[in-house]
Design a protein around this motif. Structure first.
Motif, PDB file in Angstrom:
ATOM      1  N   GLY A   1       0.803  -1.222   0.000  1.00 40.64           N
ATOM      2  CA  GLY A   1       0.000   0.000   0.000  1.00 40.64           C
ATOM      3  C   GLY A   1       0.833   1.267   0.000  1.00 40.64           C
ATOM      4  O   GLY A   1       0.405   2.301  -0.487  1.00 40.64           O
ATOM      5  N   GLY A   2       2.024   1.199   0.556  1.00 42.00           N
ATOM      6  CA  GLY A   2       2.953   2.321   0.507  1.00 42.00           C
ATOM      7  C   GLY A   2       2.795   3.360   1.596  1.00 42.00           C
ATOM      8  O   GLY A   2       3.479   4.381   1.569  1.00 42.00           O
ATOM      9  N   LEU A   3       1.907   3.131   2.554  1.00 38.18           N
ATOM     10  CA  LEU A   3       1.713   4.100   3.633  1.00 38.18           C
ATOM     11  C   LEU A   3       3.031   4.395   4.342  1.00 38.18           C
ATOM     12  O   LEU A   3       3.345   5.546   4.633  1.00 38.18           O
ATOM     13  CB  LEU A   3       0.677   3.583   4.628  1.00 38.18           C
ATOM     14  N   CYS A   4       3.817   3.374   4.591  1.00 34.23           N
ATOM     15  CA  CYS A   4       5.091   3.567   5.290  1.00 34.23           C
ATOM     16  C   CYS A   4       6.046   4.435   4.470  1.00 34.23           C
ATOM     17  O   CYS A   4       6.661   5.361   4.994  1.00 34.23           O
ATOM     18  CB  CYS A   4       5.726   2.225   5.642  1.00 34.23           C
ATOM     19  N   ALA A   5       6.171   4.132   3.193  1.00 30.86           N
ATOM     20  CA  ALA A   5       7.095   4.870   2.328  1.00 30.86           C
ATOM     21  C   ALA A   5       6.660   6.311   2.122  1.00 30.86           C
ATOM     22  O   ALA A   5       7.492   7.217   2.038  1.00 30.86           O
ATOM     23  CB  ALA A   5       7.242   4.156   0.989  1.00 30.86           C
TER      24      ALA A   5
END
Length: 67
Positions: free
Chosen positions: A15-19
């Motif tokens: 999902g890319g929330l961290c990045a």
């Protein structure tokens, strides 16, 4: 305090929330899964940010442990 950051790439949904939230410590690899840019953390701000991300990761792929 030090902490160890790990990502279970078999669980990561990409999902890319961290990045997006913390690009200093995370990026998405070419396969779409998260990669930790550092695994040993000693900066209290980094540790606090990752603790927040652990709580927000929809697949619970991010782990932060003491030590």
């Amino acid at each position: 305090m030090t902490a160890k950051l790990t990502i279970d790439r078999t669980v990561c949904g990409g999902g890319g929330l961290c990045a997006i939230t913390y690009p200093k410590l995370f990026r998405l690899a070419d396969d779409g899964h998260a990669v930790a840019l550092a695994t040993e953390l000693d900066d209290t701000d980094d540790i606090a940010a990752v603790e927040d991300l652990v709580a927000c990761c929809p697949t619970e792929a991010i782990t932060l442990t003491s030590g």
